[in-house]
Design a protein around this motif. Structure first.
Motif, PDB file in Angstrom:
ATOM      1  N   PRO A 159      -3.086  -4.277 -18.251  1.00 28.27           N
ATOM      2  CA  PRO A 159      -3.892  -5.479 -18.499  1.00 28.27           C
ATOM      3  C   PRO A 159      -4.444  -6.107 -17.216  1.00 28.27           C
ATOM      4  CG  PRO A 159      -1.940  -5.508 -19.875  1.00 28.27           C
ATOM      5  CD  PRO A 159      -1.763  -4.361 -18.921  1.00 28.27           C
ATOM      6  N   TYR A 160      -3.628  -6.138 -16.135  1.00 30.53           N
ATOM      7  CA  TYR A 160      -4.103  -6.723 -14.880  1.00 30.53           C
ATOM      8  C   TYR A 160      -5.208  -5.869 -14.274  1.00 30.53           C
ATOM      9  CZ  TYR A 160      -4.007  -9.008 -10.320  1.00 30.53           C
ATOM     10  OH  TYR A 160      -4.355  -9.692  -9.180  1.00 30.53           O
ATOM     11  N   PHE A 161      -5.042  -4.538 -14.313  1.00 31.62           N
ATOM     12  CA  PHE A 161      -6.084  -3.649 -13.807  1.00 31.62           C
ATOM     13  C   PHE A 161      -7.384  -3.855 -14.571  1.00 31.62           C
ATOM     14  CE2 PHE A 161      -8.391   0.336 -14.573  1.00 31.62           C
ATOM     15  CZ  PHE A 161      -8.835   0.602 -13.280  1.00 31.62           C
ATOM     16  N   GLU A 162      -7.310  -3.933 -15.890  1.00 26.41           N
ATOM     17  CA  GLU A 162      -8.511  -4.076 -16.698  1.00 26.41           C
ATOM     18  C   GLU A 162      -9.139  -5.458 -16.553  1.00 26.41           C
ATOM     19  OE1 GLU A 162      -7.108  -3.043 -20.567  1.00 26.41           O
ATOM     20  OE2 GLU A 162      -7.399  -0.875 -20.240  1.00 26.41           O
ATOM     21  N   ARG A 163      -8.290  -6.471 -16.343  1.00 25.42           N
ATOM     22  CA  ARG A 163      -8.806  -7.839 -16.226  1.00 25.42           C
ATOM     23  C   ARG A 163      -9.464  -8.102 -14.879  1.00 25.42           C
ATOM     24  NH1 ARG A 163      -4.418 -10.058 -17.232  1.00 25.42           N
ATOM     25  NH2 ARG A 163      -3.725 -10.775 -15.181  1.00 25.42           N
ATOM     26  N   ASP A 164      -8.858  -7.569 -13.817  1.00 23.88           N
ATOM     27  CA  ASP A 164      -9.373  -7.885 -12.486  1.00 23.88           C
ATOM     28  C   ASP A 164      -9.105  -6.728 -11.518  1.00 23.88           C
ATOM     29  OD1 ASP A 164     -10.331  -9.084 -10.211  1.00 23.88           O
ATOM     30  OD2 ASP A 164      -9.157 -10.925 -10.430  1.00 23.88           O
ATOM     31  N   PRO A 165      -9.817  -5.607 -11.673  1.00 21.04           N
ATOM     32  CA  PRO A 165      -9.556  -4.439 -10.822  1.00 21.04           C
ATOM     33  C   PRO A 165      -9.803  -4.699  -9.339  1.00 21.04           C
ATOM     34  CG  PRO A 165     -11.590  -4.148 -12.073  1.00 21.04           C
ATOM     35  CD  PRO A 165     -10.913  -5.357 -12.635  1.00 21.04           C
ATOM     36  N   ASN A 166     -10.692  -5.643  -9.015  1.00 25.29           N
ATOM     37  CA  ASN A 166     -10.953  -5.953  -7.608  1.00 25.29           C
ATOM     38  C   ASN A 166      -9.753  -6.617  -6.937  1.00 25.29           C
ATOM     39  OD1 ASN A 166     -13.890  -5.256  -7.006  1.00 25.29           O
ATOM     40  ND2 ASN A 166     -14.105  -6.441  -8.891  1.00 25.29           N
ATOM     41  N   PHE A 216      -6.643  -6.172  -8.303  1.00 26.42           N
ATOM     42  CA  PHE A 216      -5.555  -5.210  -8.539  1.00 26.42           C
ATOM     43  C   PHE A 216      -5.379  -4.264  -7.365  1.00 26.42           C
ATOM     44  CE2 PHE A 216      -4.587  -0.822  -9.689  1.00 26.42           C
ATOM     45  CZ  PHE A 216      -3.391  -0.939 -10.370  1.00 26.42           C
ATOM     46  N   TRP A 217      -6.466  -3.683  -6.881  1.00 33.13           N
ATOM     47  CA  TRP A 217      -6.353  -2.599  -5.907  1.00 33.13           C
ATOM     48  C   TRP A 217      -5.706  -3.006  -4.574  1.00 33.13           C
ATOM     49  CZ3 TRP A 217      -5.906   2.374  -5.722  1.00 33.13           C
ATOM     50  CH2 TRP A 217      -6.364   3.154  -6.787  1.00 33.13           C
ATOM     51  N   PRO A 218      -6.087  -4.122  -3.949  1.00 30.75           N
ATOM     52  CA  PRO A 218      -5.415  -4.489  -2.693  1.00 30.75           C
ATOM     53  C   PRO A 218      -3.913  -4.697  -2.865  1.00 30.75           C
ATOM     54  CG  PRO A 218      -7.451  -5.720  -2.926  1.00 30.75           C
ATOM     55  CD  PRO A 218      -7.218  -5.028  -4.233  1.00 30.75           C
ATOM     56  N   LEU A 219      -3.503  -5.335  -3.972  1.00 27.66           N
ATOM     57  CA  LEU A 219      -2.078  -5.547  -4.212  1.00 27.66           C
ATOM     58  C   LEU A 219      -1.369  -4.232  -4.520  1.00 27.66           C
ATOM     59  CD1 LEU A 219      -2.216  -8.789  -6.389  1.00 27.66           C
ATOM     60  CD2 LEU A 219      -1.421  -8.593  -4.027  1.00 27.66           C
ATOM     61  N   PHE A 220      -1.994  -3.402  -5.318  1.00 26.47           N
ATOM     62  CA  PHE A 220      -1.408  -2.103  -5.663  1.00 26.47           C
ATOM     63  C   PHE A 220      -1.204  -1.255  -4.413  1.00 26.47           C
ATOM     64  CE2 PHE A 220      -1.852   2.362  -6.815  1.00 26.47           C
ATOM     65  CZ  PHE A 220      -0.954   2.485  -7.862  1.00 26.47           C
ATOM     66  N   LYS A 221      -2.200  -1.224  -3.551  1.00 21.62           N
ATOM     67  CA  LYS A 221      -2.100  -0.403  -2.334  1.00 21.62           C
ATOM     68  C   LYS A 221      -1.056  -0.955  -1.376  1.00 21.62           C
ATOM     69  CE  LYS A 221      -6.570   0.065  -1.193  1.00 21.62           C
ATOM     70  NZ  LYS A 221      -7.706   0.683  -0.485  1.00 21.62           N
ATOM     71  N   GLU A 222      -0.888  -2.265  -1.368  1.00 25.36           N
ATOM     72  CA  GLU A 222       0.128  -2.865  -0.517  1.00 25.36           C
ATOM     73  C   GLU A 222       1.531  -2.555  -1.032  1.00 25.36           C
ATOM     74  OE1 GLU A 222       1.324  -7.230   1.389  1.00 25.36           O
ATOM     75  OE2 GLU A 222      -0.315  -7.060  -0.046  1.00 25.36           O
ATOM     76  N   ILE A 223       1.723  -2.680  -2.329  1.00 32.32           N
ATOM     77  CA  ILE A 223       3.034  -2.414  -2.928  1.00 32.32           C
ATOM     78  C   ILE A 223       3.453  -0.966  -2.684  1.00 32.32           C
ATOM     79  CG2 ILE A 223       4.255  -2.146  -5.123  1.00 32.32           C
ATOM     80  CD1 ILE A 223       2.616  -4.549  -6.153  1.00 32.32           C
ATOM     81  N   PHE A 224       2.538  -0.043  -2.920  1.00 34.10           N
ATOM     82  CA  PHE A 224       2.892   1.374  -2.849  1.00 34.10           C
ATOM     83  C   PHE A 224       2.587   2.016  -1.501  1.00 34.10           C
ATOM     84  CE2 PHE A 224       2.612   0.615  -7.434  1.00 34.10           C
ATOM     85  CZ  PHE A 224       3.838   1.130  -7.823  1.00 34.10           C
ATOM     86  N   ARG A 225       2.211   1.198  -0.537  1.00 30.89           N
ATOM     87  CA  ARG A 225       2.041   1.674   0.842  1.00 30.89           C
ATOM     88  C   ARG A 225       1.177   2.923   0.909  1.00 30.89           C
ATOM     89  NH1 ARG A 225       7.902   0.729   3.797  1.00 30.89           N
ATOM     90  NH2 ARG A 225       8.210  -1.416   3.104  1.00 30.89           N
ATOM     91  N   ILE A 226       0.006   2.843   0.292  1.00 32.35           N
ATOM     92  CA  ILE A 226      -0.880   4.001   0.202  1.00 32.35           C
ATOM     93  C   ILE A 226      -1.189   4.574   1.586  1.00 32.35           C
ATOM     94  CG2 ILE A 226      -3.148   4.795  -0.545  1.00 32.35           C
ATOM     95  CD1 ILE A 226      -1.438   4.175  -2.870  1.00 32.35           C
ATOM     96  N   LYS A 227      -1.363   3.705   2.580  1.00 26.56           N
ATOM     97  CA  LYS A 227      -1.735   4.174   3.917  1.00 26.56           C
ATOM     98  C   LYS A 227      -0.627   4.992   4.575  1.00 26.56           C
ATOM     99  CE  LYS A 227      -5.106   0.554   4.981  1.00 26.56           C
ATOM    100  NZ  LYS A 227      -5.496  -0.546   5.899  1.00 26.56           N
ATOM    101  N   LEU A 228       0.592   4.884   4.065  1.00 29.23           N
ATOM    102  CA  LEU A 228       1.719   5.581   4.686  1.00 29.23           C
ATOM    103  C   LEU A 228       2.083   6.879   3.967  1.00 29.23           C
ATOM    104  CD1 LEU A 228       4.094   2.544   5.371  1.00 29.23           C
ATOM    105  CD2 LEU A 228       2.462   3.597   6.940  1.00 29.23           C
ATOM    106  N   LEU A 229       1.323   7.257   2.957  1.00 27.67           N
ATOM    107  CA  LEU A 229       1.694   8.422   2.157  1.00 27.67           C
ATOM    108  C   LEU A 229       1.877   9.674   3.004  1.00 27.67           C
ATOM    109  CD1 LEU A 229      -0.418   8.221  -1.133  1.00 27.67           C
ATOM    110  CD2 LEU A 229       2.021   7.820  -0.829  1.00 27.67           C
ATOM    111  N   HIS A 230       1.011   9.848   4.011  1.00 25.35           N
ATOM    112  CA  HIS A 230       1.072  11.065   4.825  1.00 25.35           C
ATOM    113  C   HIS A 230       2.330  11.128   5.690  1.00 25.35           C
ATOM    114  CE1 HIS A 230      -0.560   8.070   7.583  1.00 25.35           C
ATOM    115  NE2 HIS A 230      -0.167   8.834   8.577  1.00 25.35           N
TER     116      HIS A 230
END
Length: 247
Positions: A55-62, A64-78
């Motif tokens: 629901p949060y992704f669908e309501r406000d994807p703009n 959603f993405w910064p918070l999602f990437k911060e939580i899951f540490r996307i930049k550190l995946l490598h």
């Protein structure tokens, strides 16, 4: 622990088909945090469940993405690499055991270690897709854009430009490969839980189904006690890497 390890070794030696059920405790030894405990990351008075939800992704994807990437540490995946636990499971497969992995984790480290048959019940953090045209994008594209969008050019020469959805199972989504995971667990000669508190439904029903069958030895290796410990034939409360390294 020595006697427990000897028992586990003998069961692994006898088993031809082994099903592993892995949780966050496997990946924490690679430096990946248990994301549910990261309360300090959330903003705007949103909880983990609030942010990581469909629901949060669908309501406000703009947002959603910064918070999602911060939580899951996307930049550190490598930077995250398989540890001794992942490597042990992969080595069993390379030596001829029929190994299936049911994992709650989304980091892809079982595949990176070399396992071929992995059921990612909660999806994967390594990819996102376009909800409109289904084109898949990797972590590099997610990192390169604050809010990643689809770059496919349509027949009318216009970019799709749809905001991508991560390939993680969000709250409100259906879990993946559940029936296949159940069949793999029930057809195994040995069922081993690694690093899971078994608190997440409905996948915590899989060990119950294995127990109900009554013919498959069940092992759990987890630092803390779980509500389901009593149904396992062997309980080891030690670090996963150290335990498996001693086999």
């Amino acid at each position: 622990m020595e006697e427990q390890v000897k028992t586990l070794q003998s069961w692994i030696d006898r088993a031809q088909s082994i099903c592993f059920f892995t949780g966050a405790g496997v990946s924490t030894e690679s430096g990946i945090p248990d994301f549910r405990s990261q309360n300090g990351l959330y903003k705007k008075n949103l909880s983990f469940v609030d942010v990581v939800s469909r629901p949060y992704f669908e309501r406000d994807p703009n947002q959603f993405w910064p918070l999602f990437k911060e939580i899951f540490r996307i930049k550190l995946l490598h930077e995250y690499k398989p540890n001794k636990g992942h490597e042990f499971i992969a080595e069993l497969e390379s030596r001829g055991k029929q190994v299936r992995v049911i994992t709650q984790n989304i980091d892809g480290l079982h595949q990176e270690a070399g396992n071929k048959y992995v059921y990612e019940i909660h999806g994967t953090i390594k990819y996102a897709h376009c909800p409109k045209c289904k084109t898949r994008y990797d972590a590099a594209h997610m990192n390169a854009n604050a809010v990643p969008k689809c770059q496919i050019i349509s027949k009318n020469k216009q970019p799709c430009d749809t905001i991508l959805k991560p390939n993680v199972v969000l709250f409100g989504d259906s879990i993946h490969q559940f029936e296949e995971a159940i069949q793999s667990a029930l057809s195994s000669d040995l069922f081993i839980v690694l690093g899971s508190s078994l608190e997440v439904t409905p996948i915590n029903q899989i060990p119950l189904l294995v127990q109900r069958k009554g013919t498959i030895p069940m092992v759990i290796i987890n630092l803390s006690a779980t509500y389901y410990d009593d149904m396992f034939d062997l309980v080891i409360r030690e670090p996963i890497g150290a335990t498996l390294s001693s086999l």
